[in-house]
Design a protein around this motif. Structure first.
Motif, short mmCIF file in Angstrom:
data_model
loop_
_atom_site.label_atom_id
_atom_site.label_comp_id
_atom_site.label_asym_id
_atom_site.label_seq_id
_atom_site.Cartn_x
_atom_site.Cartn_y
_atom_site.Cartn_z
N ALA A 131 0.84 -1.21 0.00
CA ALA A 131 0.00 0.00 0.00
C ALA A 131 0.87 1.25 0.00
O ALA A 131 1.77 1.40 0.84
CB ALA A 131 -0.93 0.00 1.21
N GLY A 132 0.64 2.12 -0.99
CA GLY A 132 1.37 3.37 -1.07
C GLY A 132 2.64 3.31 -1.88
O GLY A 132 3.24 4.34 -2.17
N SER A 133 3.10 2.12 -2.26
CA SER A 133 4.37 2.01 -2.99
C SER A 133 4.20 2.25 -4.48
O SER A 133 5.12 2.74 -5.14
CB SER A 133 4.99 0.63 -2.76
OG SER A 133 4.21 -0.38 -3.37
N GLY A 134 3.05 1.86 -5.04
CA GLY A 134 2.83 2.01 -6.47
C GLY A 134 3.54 0.98 -7.31
O GLY A 134 3.49 1.03 -8.55
N LEU B 5 3.96 -13.10 1.09
CA LEU B 5 3.82 -11.70 1.50
C LEU B 5 4.55 -11.48 2.83
O LEU B 5 4.87 -12.44 3.54
CB LEU B 5 2.34 -11.35 1.65
CG LEU B 5 1.47 -11.65 0.41
CD1 LEU B 5 0.02 -11.31 0.68
CD2 LEU B 5 1.98 -10.90 -0.80
N VAL B 6 4.80 -10.22 3.14
CA VAL B 6 5.57 -9.87 4.34
C VAL B 6 4.59 -9.66 5.50
O VAL B 6 3.62 -8.90 5.38
CB VAL B 6 6.40 -8.59 4.10
CG1 VAL B 6 7.17 -8.22 5.37
CG2 VAL B 6 7.35 -8.80 2.94
N THR B 7 4.87 -10.32 6.60
CA THR B 7 4.00 -10.23 7.77
C THR B 7 3.96 -8.78 8.29
O THR B 7 5.00 -8.12 8.41
CB THR B 7 4.51 -11.17 8.87
OG1 THR B 7 4.58 -12.49 8.34
CG2 THR B 7 3.58 -11.17 10.07
N GLY B 8 2.76 -8.33 8.58
CA GLY B 8 2.59 -7.00 9.12
C GLY B 8 2.52 -5.90 8.08
O GLY B 8 2.20 -4.75 8.41
N GLN B 9 2.80 -6.22 6.82
CA GLN B 9 2.76 -5.23 5.75
C GLN B 9 1.34 -5.16 5.19
O GLN B 9 0.61 -6.14 5.15
CB GLN B 9 3.74 -5.62 4.65
CG GLN B 9 4.01 -4.55 3.62
CD GLN B 9 4.82 -3.41 4.20
OE1 GLN B 9 4.25 -2.43 4.65
NE2 GLN B 9 6.14 -3.56 4.22
N SER B 10 0.94 -3.98 4.74
CA SER B 10 -0.39 -3.80 4.16
C SER B 10 -0.29 -3.86 2.63
O SER B 10 0.61 -3.24 2.04
CB SER B 10 -0.99 -2.46 4.58
OG SER B 10 -1.26 -2.44 5.97
N ASP C 262 -8.62 -1.44 -7.58
CA ASP C 262 -7.79 -1.92 -6.49
C ASP C 262 -8.67 -2.30 -5.30
O ASP C 262 -9.68 -1.65 -5.01
CB ASP C 262 -6.78 -0.86 -6.07
CG ASP C 262 -5.82 -0.53 -7.19
OD1 ASP C 262 -5.78 -1.28 -8.18
OD2 ASP C 262 -5.12 0.50 -7.07
N SER C 263 -8.23 -3.36 -4.62
CA SER C 263 -8.96 -3.76 -3.42
C SER C 263 -8.61 -2.82 -2.26
O SER C 263 -7.72 -1.97 -2.36
CB SER C 263 -8.58 -5.19 -3.04
OG SER C 263 -7.23 -5.22 -2.58
N GLU C 264 -9.32 -2.98 -1.20
CA GLU C 264 -8.97 -2.27 0.02
C GLU C 264 -7.68 -2.85 0.58
O GLU C 264 -7.36 -4.02 0.39
CB GLU C 264 -10.09 -2.37 1.05
CG GLU C 264 -11.38 -1.66 0.64
CD GLU C 264 -12.43 -1.76 1.72
OE1 GLU C 264 -12.16 -2.42 2.74
OE2 GLU C 264 -13.52 -1.17 1.54
N ALA C 265 -6.92 -2.01 1.30
CA ALA C 265 -5.67 -2.47 1.89
C ALA C 265 -5.97 -3.44 3.02
O ALA C 265 -6.95 -3.28 3.77
CB ALA C 265 -4.84 -1.30 2.40
N ILE C 266 -5.14 -4.46 3.13
CA ILE C 266 -5.29 -5.45 4.19
C ILE C 266 -3.92 -5.74 4.77
O ILE C 266 -2.92 -5.85 4.04
CB ILE C 266 -5.95 -6.75 3.67
CG1 ILE C 266 -6.20 -7.71 4.83
CG2 ILE C 266 -5.13 -7.40 2.58
CD1 ILE C 266 -7.01 -8.92 4.45
#
Length: 1571
Positions: free
Chosen positions: A760-763, A783-788, A807-811
């Motif tokens: 999220a936010g990286s593009g 995926l990286v634990t704790g990352q959105s 895009d989906s919602e951030a999780i």
């Protein structure tokens, strides 16, 4: 199997799956020879070798036929022509990479029969002829298989059969060509030509009488086996009909087909002792392998001889069960399997028993309760197999071109010897078998699936299924394959899943899937490459990229097999090629079906000719059912049916087009006719409308066109799918997220979906899958634990990729919450009269959330029969112990516990053992409980426990901790503490890395030691990767804190601090701050009250913890460090120091480690601050931290104390140097010296003063280095104040001046001086080479001389043996010592040493065996001894001694031989008449013999010449009165046994008168010459 070459040369390029081994094998394949000579028309035999061999044999046969059968010349000549065409067909196969099975005709029947057409001979009876289809050729097959490295058996068979069919068809076509040509010509010629041809055929028919008789004889002999032949023919015909019917149902576009049951086995009910047969018929290509199972267990005919008979004949598979009994009642399964898959058919067999008959031997005692349906294994009855997977493979990530292996250990209980499980691997539910891309292995306990070269096609869900009898278990995990790194940055990834959709003679339609990664710019299209099987040559099929993911490849050679690959291209460049497709042959579907009707072997040559008369000269009618089957912007595919009226010869097609609304028809294929009823058109204008029609043609002409198609607009008919919608991510694990979506609406021919993820936010977006997935749900791993993350999806079909979804919602990635697993190890901690205290262990898996409580259930057990469960607590208990009240005394109870968290109540634990509710009266304490371990390292861990509920009669006074290895026996327990400890924890040290341990704790009171606790563990002593420790930190303000960091936290994890494993949550002396994955515990005022062991635990992890001990010593260190930080000092690298510079300047300097821009320095002299001025120069370099102060010179008033005071922020420091007394005077003197030195160096001077060096030639070289010189500078050498004349003048080019003294010795000792001078001044340098300096130099000279000594050598002399060595030169200062066998030699007259020139020697006169041994010459230079060694023994001594003896004898002979010592003149001139007396001395031992010679003749003594020899020493020669006759050459010869010698002299006698006359004559001649 050797690796494909693209794996050896490149990590990705899949240029071809063939290698040198394959090509070599194919070459051998083509060289094999098969011979056969069966011709149904009595023709000669031909062997299937090279085309040249066929031509030679055909020519030989033609010539032989011409000589022996002249009447049949025309027939056999035509037969030879047919044979040459057969050879040409063979040549066609060999030259196009076809293998041995490419046929290559074994048998052949000539079309030109001498019989009339209506009476053609056939091996079939009349009844059979009626059942044979019209114009159908029956091939006879003979099977053979051969494995070729680099290509699978299935692919090899397909290539073989395609080539075989073409060879067969080309042969028949060549025959038809002969007949048709003649027929065509006859139809166009005059009637006379027809009559002539008929006459010629009649003649040929009459001339063939002998051949007919031979055929009749052959036919009569064959009738003896007519019944057998007829049966075989009927069976063959039936098999052909069944196979043809089956293949009519299959997709004709592929050579490979999955198994299909034509006839399935049916169920039977039989009586005991009867036989039963189960039949089934299976089709498929390659031919499926059929296995029979009984209750899912393979039937082993060898285990029960005579019980089962399994047969497979002509495609019919049979299982016969003999003498059925009750155990044969079961479900039977026929499993058919080939490379395309597996299919099963089931049938039941029920064996009935006559009423009243019961075989009691079938059952054992107590088996009456056994149900009639139970599991059966090949080894008897079994209850159930338990199948477990250990060491399982997890979700795996690979990259294209890499290798990967998946595996797990399979544990099956009970274990039955010689009964192995059935292991099957699946990818996305499709069974896998070993191939060139993947290999399976079962070692007996471990199943492995290995990828030799990963491709994106290998991505998917992999499942291993283990079947044991009728039970099976399976395990699955996903494998992700990332794209290989692009060679060109920004190039697209490789396409995938290249397949053949349709194939015929003229083209093959290839399809593929678009890649997920486009390289950053849209993909412009794709290039398709083809490669003929058997070669390594790739060629590009399309000039411009195509966007549609299907493409018809044209320009193929009929019957040959090809492989294909696809490359994507964007504006950056072309990406890697895809994995190559499976091989596919360029054949019509009908021909493939005919080929597959009996695909096990190539055609052998037998032909059955129909009785019908072929049509002659028929122009084919128009094709029917013409339609456009596929239309894209790049091509259009037409399909039609052949005309009904076409004759028996082959037909070809011409395709025409015209733009809609016009009648301007243009022929498309003007150069190359179409052979198949399908055709792909290119070069059409996108957006334009066209109509199409087709014409047929043969030798009779071109037929009428078909009906035109409807108007077709050139463009993609398949739309790109719409973007998916409603993307919803949901939590799964701590490294994965489940993504769901709504499928694309109205999507046609959907291939699947690509999912992408972005932090999220990286593009920056990354693909989650590289192989399109179907459905609307996918789990994104890695995926990286704790990352959105946010996600998006797009659909893909052959037309292309859809737009991205929203895009989906951030999780946030973290594990989903689930109920905890069951608790374990329930134990009774204390028992009373009507209550019990239970304890248990926390669940292994807490479900991603903290456990909020436990629920306990209990039940009574009466007489071994348990009762109903009752709830012990309504409200959840938070501790892992609970007291259950209101129980019955002396009643036996069982318990179970369930844990609860936010997700709900977990499953209950296993039922505990039975506990009796009774008052405990024991004096010793009960067992401790709630054991847990933490801070596990490779050699230590911390064990904690809680005190026992029952303390006994007296309080608990301590604890004992025991441990043993997990696999050790019970008698291997050992105590860790000799004395009881009072704490509720213990740090266990001294563990062995990698060893698994278990622990227990026992409590003690005054009555004794109680029962041990439940075990803690097993736990392996290891330091896990990423383990971190508590770190102490003191900040700039002196605040002390303990810090800990954890990289393996879950979203629910928390940090908990404790002191001596007691929570510090309410402690007023500390503060705790946690943020993210870091925590800090700060001491407010660290003191003696804070001594202890501080630990930090991380909840909701696998025991991550660490501790830090603060004892008195550590407390002192931390307090000192805190004080240092509170009152900081500027760190100093170097204290204040003084140095003298070149001109005599004085430099005061010091260096700090670092200085800020605000740093200040005060300069103090004798407690007064000094400032910069004419006397002092100050400088500060803040980058390096160097602080300097300069003074031009030191004067007497500068004696005192100097200090530098530093201040940098609040940090201070100072450094002092004291210059008083001798220290100051010494420094002042040094400064003055340096100032004078600087002045000296302003003129010519010595940069290096005079010194000496001993050269390699042992000479002494005096040298000095000069500087600041010019041409006028002179140099003069002196020794002892006397100038030394030097031959050469120095040029000073190299700045070195030298004086060479050769063979240096004592005479060269003295004082040497060199003076350098010019108009600017002079400088001198002196070198004393006297006394100790001379000794040191001589020592070095002697050392060089000693090192120059050569190896000792042995020399024999007449006196004895000499050992010697050469040196450069010898000086007396070099001491020489000799030793023999380690003992110094004592010199004597026999053994001497000496020096002769440069030779140092040891002489051994008259050597004896005692002189043998090892000799050492030691050269002592004054400090060090240098040794040279020689071994004078063995052969060396023997050879030297022999040479000595020889020389000695030679010397004796030389000494004693006869010789003339002197007395005889060389010439004697005497006057005639005078007396001649000569005397000479001779010597020899023994006394020599003496004889005289005159003019080389013996001379005897007489009165005129007297010869005497007296005393053996003197010889006398006397002539009393000489005359001219006595003139001549005389010789004295002395001789003894050692030798002889001759002394010659000449006697000249003259007459005085004659001399005077001669003199007068000469004077006269001289006077004449003067005139």
């Amino acid at each position: 199997m050797s690796l494909p070459f693209y794996q050896r040369s490149h990590q990705h390029y899949d240029l071809s799956y063939r290698n040198k081994d394959l090509r070599t094998t194919m070459s051998h394949y083509q060289q094999e020879k098969k011979r056969s000579a069966i011709y149904t028309q009595g023709s000669t035999a031909y062997s299937s070798r090279s085309s040249a061999a066929h031509r030679q044999e055909s020519e030989a046969f033609r010539q032989a036929s011409a000589s022996s059968f002249q009447q049949q010349a025309s027939q056999y000549a035509l037969s030879s022509e047919v044979s040459r065409k057969a050879a040409s067909a063979y040549d066609y196969g060999s030259s196009h990479g076809l293998t041995d099975s490419s046929l290559l005709l074994d048998d052949y029947s000539s079309k030109l029969s001498p019989k009339p057409k209506r009476a053609k001979h056939s091996l079939l009876s009349g009844e059979e002829k009626e059942n044979v289809p019209s114009d159908y050729m029956v091939p006879i097959f003979s099977g053979r298989q051969m494995h070729v490295s680099g290509i699978t058996d299935t692919e090899e068979e397909r290539i073989k059969e395609a080539a075989a069919y073409i060879a067969q068809r080309n042969l028949l076509a060549s025959e038809e060509g002969i007949t048709t040509s003649k027929q065509s010509t006859a139809s166009k010629q005059s009637m006379a030509s027809k009559q002539s041809m008929a006459s010629r055929q009649s003649v040929v028919s009459k001339q063939a009488t002998s051949t007919l008789q031979q055929e009749e004889t052959f036919e009569k002999k064959s009738r003896k086996v007519a019944i057998r032949e007829k049966a075989e023919q009927l069976s063959l015909r039936k098999t052909l009909e069944e196979t043809e019917a089956y293949h009519a149902k299959l997709n004709e576009d592929h050579l490979l087909h999955a198994p299909e049951f034509i006839i399935k086995p049916r169920s039977h009910t039989v009586w005991e002792k009867e036989n039963v047969k189960l039949h089934c018929s299976v089709a498929g290509w390659p031919e499926p392998r059929v296995t029979w199972y009984k209750n899912q267990v393979p039937i082993n005919v060898h285990a029960n001889p005579g019980k089962y008979i399994i047969e497979s004949r002509y495609g019919m598979h049979t299982l016969e069960i003999n003498a059925c009994d009750f155990e044969d009642t079961a479900q039977y399964r026929a499993s058919a399997m080939n490379v395309k898959g597996e299919l099963s058919a089931y049938a039941s067999v029920v064996v009935k028993r006559y009423k009243g008959e019961f075989d009691e031997t079938r059952f054992h005692a107590g088996a009456s309760t056994m149900p009639l349906s139970f599991a059966v294994t090949p080894y008897g009855y079994a209850s159930k197999f338990e199948i477990h997977f250990d060491d399982k493979f997890d979700v795996s990530f690979g990259r294209e071109g890499e290798t990967m292996s998946l595996g797990c250990r399979v544990v099956i209980t009970p274990e039955i010897k010689h009964f192995q499980p059935e292991i099957q691997w699946y990818r996305n539910g499709v069974p896998l078998s070993s191939s060139k891309w993947v290999q399976t292995l079962w070692s007996g306990e471990r199943a492995t699936l290995t990828f030799s070269h990963l491709n994106k096609e290998d991505e998917g869900l992999y499942t291993i299924r283990v079947r044991m009898g009728e039970y099976y278990e399976q395990y699955s995990a996903y494998v992700f394959v990332r794209d290989a790194d692009a060679e060109i940055e920004g190039a697209p990834a490789a396409p995938l899943d290249v397949k053949c959709l349709e194939a015929n003679k003229d083209y093959i339609i290839i399809s593929w899937k678009q890649p997920a990664v486009d390289g950053g710019s849209p993909i412009l299209g794709y290039f398709i490459d083809k490669c003929e099987v058997g070669t390594d040559s790739w060629s590009q099929c399309n000039d411009t990229p195509v966007k549609f993911a299907r493409f018809p490849v044209t320009g193929l050679i009929e019957g040959r097999s090809y492989i294909f690959r696809v490359r994507a291209v964007n504006k950056t460049g072309i990406g890697f090629p895809s994995r190559v497709s499976e091989p596919v042959a360029a054949l019509d579907p009908a021909e493939k079906a005919r080929l597959k009707s009996r695909p096990s072997a190539p055609w052998t040559g037998q032909i059955i000719v129909t009785e019908e008369e072929p049509s002659e000269g028929i122009v084919p009618g128009p094709p029917t059912d013409l339609s456009v089957t596929e239309a894209t912007r790049s091509y259009v595919v037409l399909s039609w049916k052949p005309p009904g009226q076409r004759g028996h010869e082959g037909i070809m097609y011409f395709v025409e087009k015209c733009e809609a609304g016009t009648e301007n028809w243009q022929r498309v294929n003007t150069e190359l006719p179409v052979k198949s009823p399908r055709f792909a058109l290119f070069d059409l204008v996108e957006g334009k409308s066209y109509c199409f029609r087709v014409r047929c043609s043969n030798s009779a002409g071109v037929g009428e066109p078909s009906e035109a198609t409807e108007v077709t607009v050139v463009g993609d008919k398949l739309d790109i799918p719409k973007a998916p919608g409603n993307i919803i991510p949901s939590r799964n694990t701590d490294t994965s997220v489940v993504v769901t979506w709504e499928e694309s609406k109205d999507a046609k021919e959907l291939v699947g979906y690509y999912i992408e993820a972005s932090v999220a936010g990286s593009g920056k977006w990354e693909p989650c899958n590289n192989n399109p997935v179907k459905g609307s749900r996918f789990t994104c791993h890695g995926l990286v634990t704790g990352q959105s993350y946010i996600f998006r999806v797009r659909a893909v079909n052959a037309a292309g990729l859809s737009e991205y979804s929203q895009d989906s919602e951030a999780i946030e990635v973290k594990a989903a919450i689930a109920p905890p697993s069951p608790p374990c190890d329930i134990t009774c901690l204390e028992s009373f009269r009507d209550s019990m205290v239970l304890g248990w262990k926390q669940p292994d898996k807490i479900g991603g959330a903290e456990i909020t409580g436990y629920y306990v259930n209990y039940r009574e057990v009466i007489g071994g029969v348990p009762g109903k469960w009752r709830e012990a607590n309504v409200k959840a208990v938070s501790e892992e112990a609970y007291k259950i009240s209101n129980l019955k005394e002396n009643m036996v109870y069982q318990f179970q516990v369930a844990a609860m968290n936010m997700a709900g109540l977990g499953a209950p634990s296993a039922v505990s053992e039975c506990f009796k509710c009774e008052e405990w009266t024991i004096a010793v304490p009960g067992p401790p409980h709630s054991l847990k371990y933490s801070e596990v390292r490779k050699d230590s861990l911390v064990l904690q426990w809680k005190p026992p509920i029952h303390s006994g009669r007296t309080p608990v006074t301590g604890y004992f901790v025991d441990l043993k290895e997990a696999q050790a026996k019970e008698d291997q327990w050992r105590g860790l503490n000799e004395a009881a400890i009072k704490t509720l924890y213990l740090k266990v040290r001294g563990l062995k890395e990698g060893v698994s341990y278990v622990f227990r704790v026992r409590a003690i009171n005054q009555a004794g030691v109680g029962k041990p606790s439940d075990l803690a563990g097993p736990v392996v002593a290891e330091t896990r990767p990423g383990t971190k420790e508590v770190v102490v930190h003191v900040d700039d303000d002196g605040i002390i804190s303990l810090n800990f960091e954890c990289d393996q936290m879950t979203p629910k994890s928390e940090f908990t601090w404790s002191k001596d494993y007691v929570s510090t949550e309410d402690s007023p002396r500390i503060e705790v701050e946690s943020k993210g994955n870091k925590t800090k515990m700060t001491f407010k005022d660290l003191g003696m009250d804070d001594l202890g062991l501080y630990s930090c635990d991380v909840t909701d992890t696998d025991g991550i913890a660490s501790s830090y001990l603060i004892d008195e010593e550590e407390l002192k260190r931390l307090l000192a460090l805190s004080h240092e930080h509170k009152f900081p000092t500027v760190p100093v690298k170097s204290e204040l120091a003084v140095e003298i510079l070149e001109k005599g300047q004085v430099r005061f300097w010091m260096q700090a480690e670092k200085l800020s821009a605000n740093a200040k320095v005060n300069y103090i002299f004798n407690e007064k601050e000094i400032f910069e001025g004419p006397k002092y120069k100050m400088h500060i370099d803040r980058n390096t931290g160097i602080i300097e102060m300069f003074m031009e010179q030191l004067q007497d008033e500068d004696e005192g104390t100097y200090s530098f005071q530093l201040q940098d922020g609040k940090a201070t420091n100072h450094s002092t140097v004291v210059l008083i007394g001798e220290v100051f005077k010494k420094l002042q003197k040094e400064a003055e010296f340096q100032r004078q030195e600087w002045i000296r160096k302003q003129g010519p001077h010595f940069a290096e003063y005079l010194s000496w060096e001993v050269t390699g030639e042992c000479n002494v070289l005096l040298k000095c280095k000069v500087a600041n010189i010019k041409k006028e500078t002179h140099i003069v050498w002196y020794k002892d104040e006397r100038e030394i004349s030097v031959d050469e003048k120095h040029d000073f080019k190299d700045g070195i001046c030298t004086l060479l003294i050769t063979e240096f010795s004592k005479k060269d000792a003295g004082i040497y001086e060199v003076i350098l001078k010019d108009d600017r001044g002079k400088d001198k340098s002196r070198l004393k080479l006297v006394d100790e300096a001379f000794k040191e130099l001589m020592t070095e000279v002697c050392k060089k001389i000693a090192l120059s000594a050569t190896d000792l050598k042995i020399q024999s002399t007449a006196e004895g043996i000499r050992l010697y060595s050469f040196v450069t030169y010898y000086v007396e200062d070099l001491k020489v010592n000799w030793s023999h066998n380690g003992t110094a030699i004592k010199y004597s007259d026999r053994v001497k040493t000496g020096v002769t020139g440069e030779q140092i020697w040891l002489q051994i006169n008259e050597p004896t065996p005692n002189d043998k041994g090892k000799y050492i010459m030691e050269l002592f230079d004054g400090k060090t001894g240098h040794q040279k060694t020689v071994d004078l023994s063995g052969q060396a001594y023997d050879e030297a001694y022999a040479e000595f003896q020889r020389l000695k004898q030679a010397a004796i002979a030389e000494k004693n031989r006869a010789r003339v010592l002197g007395g005889l003149p060389d010439v004697v001139t005497i006057q005639e008449g005078k007396a001649l007396n000569l005397t000479c001395n001779v010597w020899g031992d023994p006394t020599p013999e003496v004889s005289w010679l005159k003019n080389e003749k013996a001379l005897a003594s007489d009165d005129h010449c007297t010869l005497k020899f007296e005393a053996g020493k003197t010889a006398y020669f006397t002539i009393t009165g000489v005359s001219t006759a006595d003139s001549g050459k005389y010789g004295l010869v002395v001789k003894n046994k050692y030798g002889s010698e001759t002394s010659d002299f000449t006697v000249s006698v003259f007459i005085p008168e004659e001399e005077a006359r001669i003199a007068a004559l000469e004077s006269q001649k001289g006077g004449k010459k003067a005139k």
